[in-house]
Structures are given as structure tokens and as C-alpha cells.
Scaffold this active site. Sequence first.
Site, PDB file in Angstrom:
ATOM      1  N   THR A  17      -5.794   1.465 -13.181  1.00  0.00           N
ATOM      2  CA  THR A  17      -6.542   0.979 -12.026  1.00  0.00           C
ATOM      3  C   THR A  17      -8.026   0.868 -12.334  1.00  0.00           C
ATOM      4  O   THR A  17      -8.685  -0.090 -11.917  1.00  0.00           O
ATOM      5  CB  THR A  17      -6.305   1.883 -10.804  1.00  0.00           C
ATOM      6  OG1 THR A  17      -4.908   1.903 -10.505  1.00  0.00           O
ATOM      7  CG2 THR A  17      -7.056   1.360  -9.592  1.00  0.00           C
ATOM      8  N   SER A  42       3.689   4.051  -5.735  1.00  0.00           N
ATOM      9  CA  SER A  42       4.176   5.320  -5.195  1.00  0.00           C
ATOM     10  C   SER A  42       3.056   6.342  -5.305  1.00  0.00           C
ATOM     11  O   SER A  42       2.158   6.205  -6.128  1.00  0.00           O
ATOM     12  CB  SER A  42       5.424   5.792  -5.944  1.00  0.00           C
ATOM     13  OG  SER A  42       5.163   5.919  -7.331  1.00  0.00           O
ATOM     14  N   ASP A  55      -4.696   3.199  -5.454  1.00  0.00           N
ATOM     15  CA  ASP A  55      -4.825   2.151  -6.471  1.00  0.00           C
ATOM     16  C   ASP A  55      -4.859   0.768  -5.819  1.00  0.00           C
ATOM     17  O   ASP A  55      -5.678  -0.088  -6.167  1.00  0.00           O
ATOM     18  CB  ASP A  55      -3.659   2.217  -7.457  1.00  0.00           C
ATOM     19  CG  ASP A  55      -3.673   3.483  -8.296  1.00  0.00           C
ATOM     20  OD1 ASP A  55      -4.689   4.205  -8.278  1.00  0.00           O
ATOM     21  OD2 ASP A  55      -2.660   3.753  -8.968  1.00  0.00           O
TER      22      ASP A  55
END
Length: 240
Positions: A17, A42, A55
Site C-alpha cells: 500500500t 481483509s 489500505d
Amino acid sequence: MTERYFVTGTDTEVGKTVASCALLQAAAQAGWQIAGYKPVASGSEMTSEGLRNSDALALQLNSTLALSYEAVNPYTFAEPTSPHIVSAALGQPIESETLSAGLRRLETQAEWVLVEGAGGWFTPLSETLTFADWATQEQLPVILVVGVKLGCINHAVLTAQAVQQAGLRLAGWIANDVVPPGNRHAEYLATLKRMLPAPFLGEIPWLENASPESETGRWLDLSALGSASSTGKAADHPAA
């Protein structure tokens, strides 16, 4: 035609990210209308607006287009585990058609779309589908994020080979200093540059308190992608 890239990592927690935000910033600085896409996430928290993944929020923030959260992240799960496990437990299957539909929508709005995967290259999304399968189906050029630490050379070379064996273009790779550089840092980088069959896009230094707002794009060179993703876009559109 929309430029599209798929960001994968040598493992989980290698700073995909951080690198994705840097890529989006660099593309924005080059004058592109950009969109970040995190199709599956997740490890999310419940907010007043629903489940939100940090993210995906970072990609949303670094996109030049005003995108809804759902446009950036269609599959959001709370539990921080492999997507195929949590989706099966919740009875919410991840379908490649949904991932592709979200990408199609962004392609109609943006000139440059960055897709961030989850975990590493072969992260499973179901019993029959991996992120690698979907990236191959979409024929997405791949940008590899290497978390520079002990063991990264083997992981990086194996991932690069897997990408090429899938018939995809390894468009470039980024060195992300996920730990403070050690005594052999220079040798690690030199070995990676020698062994990885793709352009080196830059090194993001160790950032103890990195945030989505951190100006990380300045450490990357998109012209090394060898496509339209160069500073020439900014030259064509000086007001962008």
C-alpha cells in the site's frame, strides 16, 4: 487507452500500500487522471459508514478522481486472514466477474488505474481462484513490491518467475525498505537489480511513521515502465 497495473508483493506486510500510494502520487504528478483499486481487502474496521479497510482508504485518498469507497473496494472483510477463508466462513463468495466489473467501471473514468492485490502473488480468493488467476485473466502488467529484508531475494525471484510463467509482463519492481537498512543493504539491492528481469522503479526508504499523506511518489520513476506512464503526460497537459 487506460493504463492498468497490478501491484503484488513478495509476501504480506511488505508495504504494497505504501508503494501503491507512491505510484499513484507519481502518476498524478505526471498529469494523469488516476484511480486506485483494492478489489479484495481483509482486516477492516467497522465505522459509522460500514466496514472500512485502511489500505483501500489510502488508495481512495491518493486517487485524483472522487471515488466512492465501494468503487475502490467491492469486497471488504473484517477478519485479518486470507480472503478465501473469511469469505467462505461468511458465505460471501469472491467472484472474478465482480472484480472485473469494478475494474471496467474505473477504466471508463480514469486514464491510469492501479490495482493492489492482497498478500502475495498466489493469494487464494476461493477454492478455485487466486489473485494470480484473475490478474492473468485481465492480462494486467505487474509491478512487484519487494520488502527489503532477509529472505527477500529468494521471494522476489520466485515471484518474478511466477509472473512471467503466467504470460504477464513484469513491468517493474520497487524496493521498499520495510526495516531500517542493515550493513548489507547495498548488496541486497545490487543482487535484486541483477536478478530481477524488470526495470527498477525506485526505492522507498524506511519510514517509521508512513501515512497515506506521506509524499512517497518522489522516490519513483514511472518513465522506467517503458510505456505511456512517463513524464510526457505532464508535458502534454501542463495545467494538470
